[in-house]
Design an enzyme around this catalytic site. Structure first.
Site, PDB file in Angstrom:
ATOM      1  N   HIS A 175       0.864  -1.187   0.000  1.00 57.39           N
ATOM      2  CA  HIS A 175       0.000   0.000   0.000  1.00 57.39           C
ATOM      3  C   HIS A 175       0.899   1.235   0.000  1.00 57.39           C
ATOM      4  O   HIS A 175       2.009   1.212   0.543  1.00 57.39           O
ATOM      5  CB  HIS A 175      -0.885   0.028   1.245  1.00 57.39           C
ATOM      6  CG  HIS A 175      -1.990  -0.968   1.222  1.00 57.39           C
ATOM      7  ND1 HIS A 175      -3.161  -0.772   1.926  1.00 57.39           N
ATOM      8  CD2 HIS A 175      -2.126  -2.164   0.613  1.00 57.39           C
ATOM      9  CE1 HIS A 175      -3.965  -1.808   1.735  1.00 57.39           C
ATOM     10  NE2 HIS A 175      -3.343  -2.668   0.944  1.00 57.39           N
ATOM     11  N   CYS A 215      -2.655  -0.167   7.332  1.00 56.51           N
ATOM     12  CA  CYS A 215      -1.874   1.062   7.238  1.00 56.51           C
ATOM     13  C   CYS A 215      -1.978   1.885   8.524  1.00 56.51           C
ATOM     14  O   CYS A 215      -0.996   2.482   8.960  1.00 56.51           O
ATOM     15  CB  CYS A 215      -2.313   1.862   6.028  1.00 56.51           C
ATOM     16  SG  CYS A 215      -1.893   1.026   4.470  1.00 56.51           S
ATOM     17  N   CYS A 227      -6.365   2.156   5.654  1.00 59.25           N
ATOM     18  CA  CYS A 227      -7.041   0.917   6.049  1.00 59.25           C
ATOM     19  C   CYS A 227      -6.491   0.480   7.412  1.00 59.25           C
ATOM     20  O   CYS A 227      -5.542   1.078   7.928  1.00 59.25           O
ATOM     21  CB  CYS A 227      -6.793  -0.160   4.985  1.00 59.25           C
ATOM     22  SG  CYS A 227      -5.099  -0.804   4.988  1.00 59.25           S
ATOM     23  N   GLU A 263       0.880   3.922   1.727  1.00 57.75           N
ATOM     24  CA  GLU A 263       1.287   4.387   3.053  1.00 57.75           C
ATOM     25  C   GLU A 263       2.456   3.571   3.594  1.00 57.75           C
ATOM     26  O   GLU A 263       3.432   4.121   4.114  1.00 57.75           O
ATOM     27  CB  GLU A 263       0.133   4.298   4.056  1.00 57.75           C
ATOM     28  CG  GLU A 263      -1.079   5.117   3.694  1.00 57.75           C
ATOM     29  CD  GLU A 263      -2.144   4.299   2.970  1.00 57.75           C
ATOM     30  OE1 GLU A 263      -1.818   3.591   1.999  1.00 57.75           O
ATOM     31  OE2 GLU A 263      -3.313   4.396   3.372  1.00 57.75           O
TER      32      GLU A 263
END
Length: 156
Positions: free
Chosen positions: A58, A91, A88, A60
């Protein structure tokens, strides 16, 4: 919380990264980590799950890893993470564990958001770190990019 001029500047860059992600066939999420005091860029990334065949890639997580490597410290309490989509749970956990000082996000994620939409891990009272959160920066532009990407994906 109120966004700073630096937040708006770096959100523009995160949106550009999100567009790069979409062009690569990735979910269009971009993230930037900057030093809160100086405003200088430390790291940037966009989603790479498809490209890397990595469920953890991801934007992040990639940006946090790069910022920690650049600073030589896993503690990023002096940093701001700017991301186009609400983090999410994975993250949000990375943000808490990296001690990121501030989180600025664009679009809310009503399906998986962990910054207040579904759950609020970033403000959970039992966790040992709670970053300052600024939500909704360029929310319409961030959300539109995601909607257009998924509309096009469903049309294929």
């Amino acid at each position: 919380m109120t966004p700073t001029p630096a937040d708006a500047q770096w959100m523009a860059r995160a949106l550009a990264l999100a567009r790069d992600a979409a062009a690569a066939g990735e979910t269009p999420v971009g993230a930037v980590v900057y030093d809160t005091a100086s405003g200088s860029l430390l790291a940037e990334a966009h989603n790479r799950r498809e490209t890397d065949a990595d469920p953890l890639a991801h934007a992040e997580v990639l940006a946090i890893r790069a910022a920690a490597a650049r600073t030589g410290d896993w503690r990023l309490n002096h940093c701001t993470l700017v991301v186009t989509l609400e983090p999410c749970p994975m993250c949000a956990g990375a943000i808490v564990n990296a001690r990121v000082g501030r989180v600025v996000f664009g679009a809310h994620d009503p399906k998986a958001g962990a910054g207040g939409s579904v759950v609020d891990l970033l403000a959970h009272p039992k966790l040992n770190h709670r970053p300052e959160v600024v939500a909704g920066v360029e929310a319409e532009a961030c959300g539109r990019l995601l909607r257009e990407f998924f509309r096009e994906l469903r049309g294929r």
